[in-house]
Design a protein around this motif. Sequence first.
Motif, PDB file in Angstrom:
ATOM      1  N   PHE A 101      40.925  41.618  36.903  1.00 16.44           N
ATOM      2  CA  PHE A 101      40.418  41.566  37.979  1.00 16.44           C
ATOM      3  C   PHE A 101      42.059  41.084  38.733  1.00 16.44           C
ATOM      4  O   PHE A 101      42.930  40.634  38.090  1.00 16.44           O
ATOM      5  N   THR A 102      42.365  42.244  39.730  1.00 19.14           N
ATOM      6  CA  THR A 102      43.657  42.399  40.345  1.00 19.14           C
ATOM      7  C   THR A 102      43.274  41.825  41.819  1.00 19.14           C
ATOM      8  O   THR A 102      42.458  42.438  42.405  1.00 19.14           O
ATOM      9  N   ASP A 103      43.767  41.476  42.421  1.00 15.91           N
ATOM     10  CA  ASP A 103      43.928  41.083  43.782  1.00 15.91           C
ATOM     11  C   ASP A 103      44.616  41.731  44.237  1.00 15.91           C
ATOM     12  O   ASP A 103      45.894  42.523  43.576  1.00 15.91           O
ATOM     13  N   ILE A 104      43.898  42.461  45.278  1.00 15.52           N
ATOM     14  CA  ILE A 104      44.178  43.621  46.574  1.00 15.52           C
ATOM     15  C   ILE A 104      45.871  43.005  46.721  1.00 15.52           C
ATOM     16  O   ILE A 104      46.947  43.998  47.678  1.00 15.52           O
ATOM     17  N   TYR A 105      46.137  42.041  47.362  1.00 14.50           N
ATOM     18  CA  TYR A 105      47.074  41.183  47.703  1.00 14.50           C
ATOM     19  C   TYR A 105      48.151  40.675  46.255  1.00 14.50           C
ATOM     20  O   TYR A 105      48.252  39.641  46.776  1.00 14.50           O
ATOM     21  N   MET A 155      39.922  39.574  47.837  1.00 13.81           N
ATOM     22  CA  MET A 155      39.161  41.332  47.635  1.00 13.81           C
ATOM     23  C   MET A 155      39.780  41.556  45.834  1.00 13.81           C
ATOM     24  O   MET A 155      41.225  41.564  45.911  1.00 13.81           O
ATOM     25  N   PHE A 156      39.340  41.790  44.957  1.00 14.28           N
ATOM     26  CA  PHE A 156      39.897  41.759  43.369  1.00 14.28           C
ATOM     27  C   PHE A 156      39.084  43.467  43.130  1.00 14.28           C
ATOM     28  O   PHE A 156      37.936  43.400  43.237  1.00 14.28           O
ATOM     29  N   PHE A 157      39.863  43.902  42.233  1.00 14.02           N
ATOM     30  CA  PHE A 157      39.403  44.879  41.854  1.00 14.02           C
ATOM     31  C   PHE A 157      39.594  45.101  40.358  1.00 14.02           C
ATOM     32  O   PHE A 157      40.446  44.323  39.487  1.00 14.02           O
ATOM     33  N   ALA A 158      38.476  46.098  39.348  1.00 16.23           N
ATOM     34  CA  ALA A 158      39.042  45.991  37.782  1.00 16.23           C
ATOM     35  C   ALA A 158      38.271  47.740  37.914  1.00 16.23           C
ATOM     36  O   ALA A 158      37.464  48.607  38.571  1.00 16.23           O
ATOM     37  N   LEU A 159      38.057  47.357  36.306  1.00 20.57           N
ATOM     38  CA  LEU A 159      37.609  48.466  35.927  1.00 20.57           C
ATOM     39  C   LEU A 159      36.368  48.225  34.996  1.00 20.57           C
ATOM     40  O   LEU A 159      36.849  47.218  34.451  1.00 20.57           O
ATOM     41  N   HIS A 160      35.486  48.998  34.721  1.00 17.21           N
ATOM     42  CA  HIS A 160      34.525  48.710  34.554  1.00 17.21           C
ATOM     43  C   HIS A 160      35.111  47.975  31.904  1.00 17.21           C
ATOM     44  O   HIS A 160      36.196  48.704  31.780  1.00 17.21           O
ATOM     45  N   ASP A 161      34.577  47.624  31.876  1.00 18.46           N
ATOM     46  CA  ASP A 161      34.846  46.181  30.844  1.00 18.46           C
ATOM     47  C   ASP A 161      34.609  47.461  29.480  1.00 18.46           C
ATOM     48  O   ASP A 161      35.244  47.599  28.555  1.00 18.46           O
ATOM     49  N   ARG A 162      33.884  48.383  29.894  1.00 19.39           N
ATOM     50  CA  ARG A 162      34.021  49.206  28.442  1.00 19.39           C
ATOM     51  C   ARG A 162      35.369  50.119  27.961  1.00 19.39           C
ATOM     52  O   ARG A 162      35.832  50.861  27.548  1.00 19.39           O
TER      53      ARG A 162
END
Length: 535
Positions: free
Chosen positions: A210-214, A240-247
């Motif tokens: 995950f990456t922090d939006i800030y 707020m954190f975002f990522a891509l599905h692990d697949r």
Amino acid sequence: LGYGDEMDAKVEIDRQTRLPMSIELGKSANADILCLQEVEGGSQELGLKNSLEEASGRIPGYDSYLWTSLNPNRKGDIVGLCIAWRSCKHNMMSAECFRRGMVIQFEEIESGATFCIGNVHLPAKASAIEGRLKALSTAIKKTESCEPIKKVSPLDGFVLIAGDFNCDQNSVSAELLKTGSTPYGTIRDRNYKAKISKNTAFRMRHKYIFTDIYDENIRELAAPITVSLTGRGPGCMDQMFFALHDRYQTNSKSMTSTDIKMGKRKSRRIKAKLRIEAANQEHVLPIVVDSVLATVQPDQKDRLETIIGGLPNIEKGFPSDHIPIGALFAPDETFQIANYSTINEVSDKDNYYWNNGVSASTRKRRESYMKSLLIRRRHNAILQAVAEWLIARGAKDIIRDQPLYRWKWLEDVKKVKGKLRAPDLCCVIEDSLIIVEITVGGKPEQMRREKIKKYKDLQGILSNVSIVKETNLSVLETFVILIDGNGELPDATFGDLNKLAKLSSSSVKGSPEIDAKLFRNRLKHVFTEANADNS
């Protein structure tokens, strides 16, 4: 009024004023999807529905929403979580509500892309470290089951977890998101600590990065404060954190169950090799943070003073003690990928699709690892050169990089503080017992002071050991060979080289000063070679 009646009256006033105003404040950003915490539903759901559906000037309302109490298994709770959206833009594909969280899988109507949103409210008690980790881990596990239904745009497989974390962006909960795991044993968070068992830590592991939006420098500039409680001061607890599905996260290799069963030493070597391979790969994300919602604005000093003074402050436009956060996500135009419609025809589409998408924080961590690897390589090269130089000058009984409890000089000493300390080199020259520490990079003066302080007690301890007394050895102060990041040796280090050269002057022909100068040039050459080997 009695106390109970007074509290009921206060709650009713907040229900009629602060709650609608807080929702209006959240709606003012015109987000496609709105995540709310500590909002009333259940028997009070009509008020929530009306507040969400009502338009705010030119900003349309939210005609679709899902509310859940903080504990869905406990009937009668009216305070909980809510995710709201506009049905003209998104459809809800699936949803799951659980203690302190909810997860919804959405479909974007225009593109058909599917993505996942998690909304959480972690335990507020500062000492509830394990409780926050478990609640967050549950949310992550729920998103893992939401596999992308289609593969038609960069948004497919997008995962976002947001909410009131009740801890900052550097907490162990945030690290669980950013690294995919949490340490076991006694872990610390702020001024509190908790014991996490190995099995519990293992169950919390996940495949997201995950990456922090800030992320990076944006945090201090845009959102150093997200909450300010009257009497407690400002803090940063909404994340707020975002990522891509692990697949689609990465196609890099990982340890298999067979690898884990092999010997520890071989397993460590394989893991190190995999880390180096991963660090050398180029990682990109098809989704980027186009802009963020700032919670403070340096040019608006009055607003900042109001926030720091404590919230809520309805008169100044702050109905809640929290300040909204948010981000606008967009496709990365520099992301190179084939036509999305042809991806299903590719045999290895899982690895082909996202081209190793990994966050900026992961790239930073890997860059840091490669940097430490280079420093260690330089250190070992310098240590080898110093050892060879001393051996050529008659050094004997050499001990290299061994903890103190293994030293023959300290076998008879029962109590030695810091027995795990391992000086780089110890040897005997003429009638002197010397300790040499090697340091590469860092701040020269500071590192020198730290090294001398670290081994200051050894001179006194070794001087009183019977084996040292019997051999009439004199124990000298620690010598520190320090080379800065540019391959230069400070004057203090050159002074130590002179002293070492004088100690062994009887074994070498010529002037000790010239010998020290020649060896200084030799160390610079070794440093340069170590850099060249790394590149």
